[in-house]
Motif scaffolding. Sequence first.
Motif, PDB file in Angstrom:
ATOM      1  N   GLU A 164       3.009   5.775 -11.393  1.00 54.74           N
ATOM      2  CA  GLU A 164       4.457   5.700 -11.224  1.00 54.74           C
ATOM      3  C   GLU A 164       5.023   4.366 -11.683  1.00 54.74           C
ATOM      4  O   GLU A 164       4.318   3.375 -11.804  1.00 54.74           O
ATOM      5  CB  GLU A 164       4.838   5.913  -9.762  1.00 54.74           C
ATOM      6  CG  GLU A 164       4.527   7.299  -9.250  1.00 54.74           C
ATOM      7  CD  GLU A 164       4.957   7.469  -7.819  1.00 54.74           C
ATOM      8  OE1 GLU A 164       5.790   8.366  -7.580  1.00 54.74           O
ATOM      9  OE2 GLU A 164       4.490   6.718  -6.951  1.00 54.74           O
ATOM     10  N   TRP A 182       3.687   0.950 -10.865  1.00 57.53           N
ATOM     11  CA  TRP A 182       3.225   1.020  -9.479  1.00 57.53           C
ATOM     12  C   TRP A 182       2.026   1.946  -9.434  1.00 57.53           C
ATOM     13  O   TRP A 182       2.137   3.126  -9.758  1.00 57.53           O
ATOM     14  CB  TRP A 182       4.344   1.523  -8.575  1.00 57.53           C
ATOM     15  CG  TRP A 182       4.027   1.238  -7.144  1.00 57.53           C
ATOM     16  CD1 TRP A 182       3.465   2.098  -6.248  1.00 57.53           C
ATOM     17  CD2 TRP A 182       4.200   0.007  -6.474  1.00 57.53           C
ATOM     18  NE1 TRP A 182       3.284   1.465  -5.042  1.00 57.53           N
ATOM     19  CE2 TRP A 182       3.731   0.169  -5.156  1.00 57.53           C
ATOM     20  CE3 TRP A 182       4.702  -1.249  -6.852  1.00 57.53           C
ATOM     21  CZ2 TRP A 182       3.754  -0.853  -4.214  1.00 57.53           C
ATOM     22  CZ3 TRP A 182       4.733  -2.256  -5.908  1.00 57.53           C
ATOM     23  CH2 TRP A 182       4.264  -2.058  -4.609  1.00 57.53           C
ATOM     24  N   GLY A 183       0.892   1.423  -9.042  1.00 54.49           N
ATOM     25  CA  GLY A 183      -0.329   2.223  -9.033  1.00 54.49           C
ATOM     26  C   GLY A 183      -0.688   2.635 -10.447  1.00 54.49           C
ATOM     27  O   GLY A 183      -0.406   1.924 -11.407  1.00 54.49           O
ATOM     28  N   SER A 191       0.821  -1.214   0.000  1.00 52.29           N
ATOM     29  CA  SER A 191       0.000   0.000   0.000  1.00 52.29           C
ATOM     30  C   SER A 191       0.857   1.266   0.000  1.00 52.29           C
ATOM     31  O   SER A 191       0.323   2.372   0.018  1.00 52.29           O
ATOM     32  CB  SER A 191      -0.956   0.002   1.195  1.00 52.29           C
ATOM     33  OG  SER A 191      -0.224  -0.051   2.399  1.00 52.29           O
ATOM     34  N   GLY A 192       2.171   1.092  -0.066  1.00 56.13           N
ATOM     35  CA  GLY A 192       3.076   2.231  -0.093  1.00 56.13           C
ATOM     36  C   GLY A 192       3.246   2.782  -1.497  1.00 56.13           C
ATOM     37  O   GLY A 192       2.746   2.231  -2.478  1.00 56.13           O
ATOM     38  N   SER A 193       3.977   3.853  -1.588  1.00 61.09           N
ATOM     39  CA  SER A 193       4.249   4.496  -2.882  1.00 61.09           C
ATOM     40  C   SER A 193       5.412   3.788  -3.581  1.00 61.09           C
ATOM     41  O   SER A 193       6.109   2.963  -2.986  1.00 61.09           O
ATOM     42  CB  SER A 193       4.618   5.964  -2.657  1.00 61.09           C
ATOM     43  OG  SER A 193       5.874   6.049  -1.993  1.00 61.09           O
ATOM     44  N   ALA A 194       5.632   4.149  -4.827  1.00 57.95           N
ATOM     45  CA  ALA A 194       6.788   3.623  -5.553  1.00 57.95           C
ATOM     46  C   ALA A 194       8.076   4.036  -4.834  1.00 57.95           C
ATOM     47  O   ALA A 194       8.994   3.228  -4.689  1.00 57.95           O
ATOM     48  CB  ALA A 194       6.779   4.116  -6.993  1.00 57.95           C
ATOM     49  N   THR A 195       8.131   5.257  -4.362  1.00 56.73           N
ATOM     50  CA  THR A 195       9.314   5.736  -3.654  1.00 56.73           C
ATOM     51  C   THR A 195       9.572   4.919  -2.392  1.00 56.73           C
ATOM     52  O   THR A 195      10.718   4.600  -2.077  1.00 56.73           O
ATOM     53  CB  THR A 195       9.168   7.234  -3.320  1.00 56.73           C
ATOM     54  OG1 THR A 195       9.020   7.950  -4.556  1.00 56.73           O
ATOM     55  CG2 THR A 195      10.374   7.769  -2.562  1.00 56.73           C
ATOM     56  N   GLU A 196       8.515   4.554  -1.691  1.00 55.35           N
ATOM     57  CA  GLU A 196       8.673   3.741  -0.481  1.00 55.35           C
ATOM     58  C   GLU A 196       9.139   2.326  -0.811  1.00 55.35           C
ATOM     59  O   GLU A 196       9.738   1.657   0.031  1.00 55.35           O
ATOM     60  CB  GLU A 196       7.362   3.687   0.300  1.00 55.35           C
ATOM     61  CG  GLU A 196       6.991   5.005   0.935  1.00 55.35           C
ATOM     62  CD  GLU A 196       5.600   5.000   1.538  1.00 55.35           C
ATOM     63  OE1 GLU A 196       5.490   5.456   2.705  1.00 55.35           O
ATOM     64  OE2 GLU A 196       4.642   4.553   0.881  1.00 55.35           O
TER      65      GLU A 196
END
Length: 132
Positions: free
Chosen positions: A96, A92-93, A27-32
Amino acid sequence: MSEPAHTATSIPATPPSRDTAPELKPSGSATENLPLFSAVVARVWASDDRDHGRAYVDALVDAGFERDRMQVTADQSTVQRAAESMQFSVAWGDEECLVGQVGPSTGEPVTTVMPQLADGRCLVGDTRPIDW
């Protein structure tokens, strides 16, 4: 409005120790999730399979990334020589991509987060089917 800055990260060939190994954050971002992506890329780069796109895809799948969201370029040239550069990505999502690049022309592996292209893809140009 200006475009957001995207910085590429050169990663060391030595993977992190198990004690500090990053984990997938669905559930995190691509950066995470970039630390895990980078660690997987570093691990494959340090192996005998460093020149094989399938090795990166398989290792990313083993780490929990979704195969059907991935792209990979050819790891051989049209004259059956090792590619000077190979790219692979995970969408991602809806906006991203985690993108990696390896090969003799790259030097050390490079990983980064980039915006998805208008068609939802991450890589420009021809990519090979991930059909294994």
